[in-house]
Design a protein around this motif. Structure first.
Motif, PDB file in Angstrom:
ATOM      1  N   GLU A  11       3.191   9.494  -3.198  1.00 23.68           N
ATOM      2  CA  GLU A  11       3.834   9.185  -1.920  1.00 23.68           C
ATOM      3  C   GLU A  11       2.809   9.162  -0.791  1.00 23.68           C
ATOM      4  O   GLU A  11       2.804   8.258   0.048  1.00 23.68           O
ATOM      5  N   HIS A  14       0.656   5.961  -1.141  1.00 14.71           N
ATOM      6  CA  HIS A  14       1.363   4.762  -0.702  1.00 14.71           C
ATOM      7  C   HIS A  14       1.501   4.713   0.811  1.00 14.71           C
ATOM      8  O   HIS A  14       1.399   3.632   1.413  1.00 14.71           O
ATOM      9  N   LYS A  15       1.726   5.853   1.474  1.00 12.80           N
ATOM     10  CA  LYS A  15       1.825   5.879   2.934  1.00 12.80           C
ATOM     11  C   LYS A  15       0.488   5.506   3.567  1.00 12.80           C
ATOM     12  O   LYS A  15       0.438   4.832   4.586  1.00 12.80           O
ATOM     13  N   HIS A  17      -1.903   3.568   2.366  1.00 13.73           N
ATOM     14  CA  HIS A  17      -2.237   2.153   2.204  1.00 13.73           C
ATOM     15  C   HIS A  17      -1.135   1.215   2.689  1.00 13.73           C
ATOM     16  O   HIS A  17      -1.256   0.011   2.557  1.00 13.73           O
ATOM     17  N   LYS A  18      -0.074   1.756   3.264  1.00 15.65           N
ATOM     18  CA  LYS A  18       1.038   0.963   3.729  1.00 15.65           C
ATOM     19  C   LYS A  18       0.852   0.499   5.178  1.00 15.65           C
ATOM     20  O   LYS A  18       1.646  -0.254   5.692  1.00 15.65           O
ATOM     21  N   ARG A  19      -0.234   0.882   5.823  1.00 14.28           N
ATOM     22  CA  ARG A  19      -0.467   0.514   7.209  1.00 14.28           C
ATOM     23  C   ARG A  19      -0.457  -1.009   7.378  1.00 14.28           C
ATOM     24  O   ARG A  19      -0.878  -1.746   6.509  1.00 14.28           O
TER      25      ARG A  19
END
Length: 172
Positions: A11, A14-15, A17-19
């Motif tokens: 989690e 993923h946060k 690289h989710k930018r």
């Protein structure tokens, strides 16, 4: 909901690289600038291909040339798109008005380029570049063959003469 162990690590990963990714405008502007310059350079007027051994007559016509199939008549040969299709003395020796070799070459050009764009024979156009000293009979045979090959518009290429030069020539 709380995750533990591997799920928590995934989690966080993923946060991270989710930018949202930003758009690089500098590169995009560079590409568009190159594209604009390319289009400006290549969007000039249509020019008829120059011929070394053809001296065009002069005219004071105002209309610009359009992209068409080009038939060039020199002292010795008849060319379509830069390719020799008939000899002038053979064309003049014929009794009939239509030149079969020229008609075949024109129909080939017609099938290749113009039929896809223009379905109506009235709008298909051919430009004849003829030396100003060619005989009328030869020009008449070439023009008749062009119309027989489904070209509705036949144009003669000329050199543009300024209105001042035309007035001076008429006064002399």
């Amino acid at each position: 909901m709380r995750y533990r162990g591997r799920a928590a690590r995934m989690e966080r990963h993923h946060k991270r690289h989710k930018r949202a990714l930003g758009l690089n405008l500098t590169s995009m502007i560079d590409v568009l600038t190159v594209l604009v310059f390319f289009l400006l350079v290549n969007s000039g007027d249509v020019q008829v291909p120059p011929a070394r051994n053809v001296k065009l007559p002069e005219s004071s016509a105002e209309d610009a040339a359009r992209q068409t199939v080009v038939v060039m008549i020199t002292d010795e040969e008849v060319l379509v798109g830069g390719r020799s299709v008939a000899r002038v003395k053979d064309v003049l020796a014929r009794k009939d008005l239509i030149v079969p070799e020229l008609k075949a070459a024109l129909e080939e050009e017609n099938d290749r380029a113009l039929r896809a764009d223009t379905k109506d024979a009235v709008q298909r156009e051919v430009t004849i570049l003829g030396d100003k000293s060619i005989s009328y009979i030869l020009l008449k045979k070439v023009m008749a063959t062009c119309t027989d090959a489904d070209f509705g518009r036949v144009s003669l290429a000329v050199l543009h003469k300024d209105a001042d030069d035309a007035a001076a020539a008429e006064g002399a």
